[in-house]
Design a protein around this motif. Structure first.
Motif, short mmCIF file in Angstrom:
data_model
loop_
_atom_site.label_atom_id
_atom_site.label_comp_id
_atom_site.label_asym_id
_atom_site.label_seq_id
_atom_site.Cartn_x
_atom_site.Cartn_y
_atom_site.Cartn_z
N LEU A 27 4.85 5.05 10.84
CA LEU A 27 5.13 4.07 11.76
C LEU A 27 4.18 2.84 11.04
CD1 LEU A 27 2.53 3.73 13.60
CD2 LEU A 27 3.71 5.67 14.44
N GLY A 28 4.65 1.52 11.48
CA GLY A 28 3.98 0.37 10.90
C GLY A 28 4.96 -0.63 10.35
N GLU A 29 4.76 -1.75 10.63
CA GLU A 29 5.46 -2.86 10.09
C GLU A 29 5.07 -3.28 8.64
OE1 GLU A 29 7.67 -4.34 11.58
OE2 GLU A 29 7.52 -4.16 13.77
N PHE A 30 6.32 -3.51 7.68
CA PHE A 30 6.04 -3.41 6.51
C PHE A 30 5.17 -4.74 5.86
CE2 PHE A 30 9.59 -0.58 6.10
CZ PHE A 30 8.85 0.61 5.53
N ASP A 31 5.26 -5.78 6.88
CA ASP A 31 4.82 -7.11 6.38
C ASP A 31 3.30 -7.23 6.66
OD1 ASP A 31 6.93 -7.82 4.82
OD2 ASP A 31 8.00 -8.61 6.45
N ALA A 66 -1.88 -1.29 18.80
CA ALA A 66 -3.16 -1.54 18.15
C ALA A 66 -2.52 -1.94 16.94
CB ALA A 66 -4.09 -0.26 18.17
N ASP A 67 -1.55 -2.02 16.37
CA ASP A 67 -0.87 -2.64 15.11
C ASP A 67 -1.53 -1.80 14.11
OD1 ASP A 67 1.02 -3.66 13.77
OD2 ASP A 67 -0.21 -5.78 13.88
N VAL A 68 -1.77 -0.32 14.26
CA VAL A 68 -2.11 0.43 12.90
C VAL A 68 -1.15 1.25 12.46
CG1 VAL A 68 -3.80 1.98 12.54
CG2 VAL A 68 -4.44 0.59 14.51
N ALA A 69 -0.88 1.08 11.08
CA ALA A 69 -0.06 1.86 10.71
C ALA A 69 -0.14 3.20 10.24
CB ALA A 69 0.90 0.99 9.32
N LEU A 70 0.93 4.09 10.10
CA LEU A 70 0.40 5.60 9.71
C LEU A 70 1.22 6.09 8.60
CD1 LEU A 70 -1.05 8.35 10.39
CD2 LEU A 70 0.89 8.67 11.95
N TYR A 71 0.46 6.70 7.71
CA TYR A 71 0.93 7.23 6.28
C TYR A 71 0.68 8.53 6.04
CZ TYR A 71 2.33 7.40 1.38
OH TYR A 71 3.00 7.82 0.36
N VAL A 109 0.85 -1.19 -0.02
CA VAL A 109 -0.04 -0.06 0.05
C VAL A 109 0.77 1.21 -0.03
CG1 VAL A 109 -2.04 1.23 1.21
CG2 VAL A 109 -1.85 -1.26 1.09
N VAL A 110 2.01 1.16 0.79
CA VAL A 110 2.93 2.26 0.82
C VAL A 110 3.64 2.65 -0.54
CG1 VAL A 110 4.98 2.98 1.65
CG2 VAL A 110 3.48 2.13 3.60
N GLY A 111 4.00 1.51 -1.37
CA GLY A 111 4.55 1.45 -2.48
C GLY A 111 3.55 2.15 -3.55
#
Ligand SMILES: [Zn+2]
Length: 279
Positions: free
Chosen positions: A37-41, A99-104, A14-16
């Motif tokens: 922040l957030g784990e890529f996988d 909460a394992d929520v990434a932020l973009y 999604v980031v890509g």
């Protein structure tokens, strides 16, 4: 037999996709965009789009089971030496990671994109034949200039804008002759003080943006510049959330929610009609 349901995209995917649509190189020099922040996988099934990453929108994301927040404004814009949980932003960082929520963040790079933040704003107002207010080439740039579907007086246009944009306590105000006829409108999502001269150069009859101030607005009008329409900052950028949400759904097949939580700081608006009387 292959499974017809494809696995959800990862944060990396999604980031890509977002970075390709909104290249970091398009952002202003002092801006900070991209993955915060957030784990890529981590798989992304649900995305929440917000203007501001604040405790209220973070809780909205957690409650919705979102895996990723796409925000317009950077959470961490200036240098940070601590994200201790007793600070406002540190608290947000902790809450998101736990909460394992990434932020973009897509900010000024989304402002100048085509379609970008001001296209969504212009579309809400049915503007046609759009061109950038500040041209960066290839249809990109800051703000948009377009033609109103129907010419309106400034007073009528102000009411129309209030009707079309998301409601806020601040509402919409205008500066200039209420009876002047507006055909060409310049718009710019977010603070727009710095583009007043561009609105003059664009030959607009009126210029709509947020966060206009007394002196720049007064001097602009005294100099014969186009009428001004001042809207709430959040309301001017909220339309973009629908556009980016639609694109994410089509592009990545993920569920995308849009936050309607008004994160504008202004919560009360009162107008009195009486004249000042000094006893
Ligand atoms: Zn903004």
């Amino acid at each position: 037999m292959t499974d017809s349901v494809s696995p959800p995209p990862t944060v990396r995917a999604v980031v890509g996709a977002l970075d390709t649509r909104y290249p970091h190189a398009w952002a202003e020099h002092c801006d900070r965009v991209g993955l915060v922040l957030g784990e890529f996988d981590t798989p992304v099934s649900t995305v929440l789009c917000v203007v501001d990453c604040v405790p209220e929108t973070v809780e909205e994301a957690v409650a919705a089971g979102a895996d990723l927040i796409v925000a317009h404004h950077p959470l961490l814009l200036k240098g940070v030496s601590s994200v201790a949980p007793d600070t406002f932003k540190g608290r947000i960082v902790h809450r998101l990671i736990k909460a394992d929520v990434a932020l973009y963040v897509a900010h000024t790079n989304a402002d100048v994109a085509n379609p970008g933040v001001s296209d969504a704003l212009a579309d809400r107002l049915d503007l046609t034949t759009l061109r950038p207010l500040v041209d960066h080439g290839e249809g990109r740039g800051i703000g948009r200039v377009g033609e109103l579907a129907v010419p309106r007086t400034l007073a009528e246009l102000t009411a129309f804008v209030a009707e079309r944009l998301p409601p806020t306590a601040a509402g919409v105000r205008a500066a200039g002759d209420p009876d002047s006829l507006i055909r060409t409108l310049a718009v710019s999502g977010g603070a727009g003080d710095s583009f007043l001269r561009d609105a003059v150069a664009a030959g607009a009859d009126a210029y709509l943006c947020a966060d206009l101030r007394h002196h720049p607005a007064s001097e602009h009008l005294a100099g014969g510049g186009p009428a001004l329409i001042d809207v709430a900052h959040w309301a001017s950028e909220r339309p973009w959330l629908d556009e980016v949400a639609g694109w994410l759904r089509r592009q990545l097949g993920v569920a995308v929610l849009v936050s309607d939580l008004d994160t504008d700081p202004w919560t009360v608006h009162s107008v009195s009609s009486h004249k000042e009387i000094h006893p």
